[in-house]
Design an enzyme around this catalytic site. Sequence first.
Site, PDB file in Angstrom:
ATOM      1  N   ASP A  51      49.052  47.194  42.262  1.00  0.00           N
ATOM      2  CA  ASP A  51      49.591  47.005  43.605  1.00  0.00           C
ATOM      3  C   ASP A  51      51.087  47.288  43.639  1.00  0.00           C
ATOM      4  OD1 ASP A  51      47.102  46.175  44.760  1.00  0.00           O
ATOM      5  OD2 ASP A  51      47.359  44.294  43.679  1.00  0.00           O
ATOM      6  N   THR A  63      47.967  41.819  43.056  1.00  0.00           N
ATOM      7  CA  THR A  63      47.601  40.714  43.944  1.00  0.00           C
ATOM      8  C   THR A  63      46.074  40.650  43.907  1.00  0.00           C
ATOM      9  OG1 THR A  63      47.631  42.217  45.841  1.00  0.00           O
ATOM     10  CG2 THR A  63      49.600  40.888  45.467  1.00  0.00           C
ATOM     11  N   HIS A  69      38.015  38.305  42.559  1.00  0.00           N
ATOM     12  CA  HIS A  69      38.385  38.348  41.138  1.00  0.00           C
ATOM     13  C   HIS A  69      38.087  37.029  40.427  1.00  0.00           C
ATOM     14  CE1 HIS A  69      40.310  42.295  41.544  1.00  0.00           C
ATOM     15  NE2 HIS A  69      40.575  41.876  42.770  1.00  0.00           N
ATOM     16  N   ASP A  97      39.167  44.131  35.461  1.00  0.00           N
ATOM     17  CA  ASP A  97      40.531  43.599  35.415  1.00  0.00           C
ATOM     18  C   ASP A  97      40.996  43.435  33.967  1.00  0.00           C
ATOM     19  OD1 ASP A  97      40.485  43.405  38.197  1.00  0.00           O
ATOM     20  OD2 ASP A  97      40.054  41.248  38.189  1.00  0.00           O
TER      21      ASP A  97
END
Length: 164
Positions: A51, A63, A69, A97
């Site tokens: 981001d 973010t 997430h 992630d």
Amino acid sequence: MADVHNPATRSKNMRAIGTQNTAIEKRLAALLTEAGFDYTVQDATLPGRPDFVLEAWRCILFTHGCFWHHHDCYLFKVPETRTEFWLQKIGKNVARDARDIAHLKAQGWRVMVVWECALRGKRKLSDAALRERLEEWICGGEGCAQIDTQGIAALAVTSHSDRV
């Protein structure tokens, strides 16, 4: 409890959820600008399309929405309908992630995850508190970190099976 929308309406609503320039991204951008940091947004050349990229500080900021997430906070709730589908979908996000953060670390970046709950909702941090934590980490922090309603902490990247 059953979904209050029919499948077509639910699908339309889910497609309308933005992935760029969200309210939490706008708030974080304003705080970074107020603090005097230069950054670029949504850098597609880096893993995970961060981001915010602060090149001068060798920092990446993500973010993360608490639902998408799987953050362990009051904003995350396991859906009561199609539970297995949602847990698999969210689990894939968590795994991606972790992979992206590992790649960024290997490339020499420091990574910060700012959770949605720190930016909005009844327990959000004030602008001053959030800006202070961001400045502290960007200017002098080590390794990877996260900010949520509890403040700043080391970022522990875990596998999907550890989180769900």
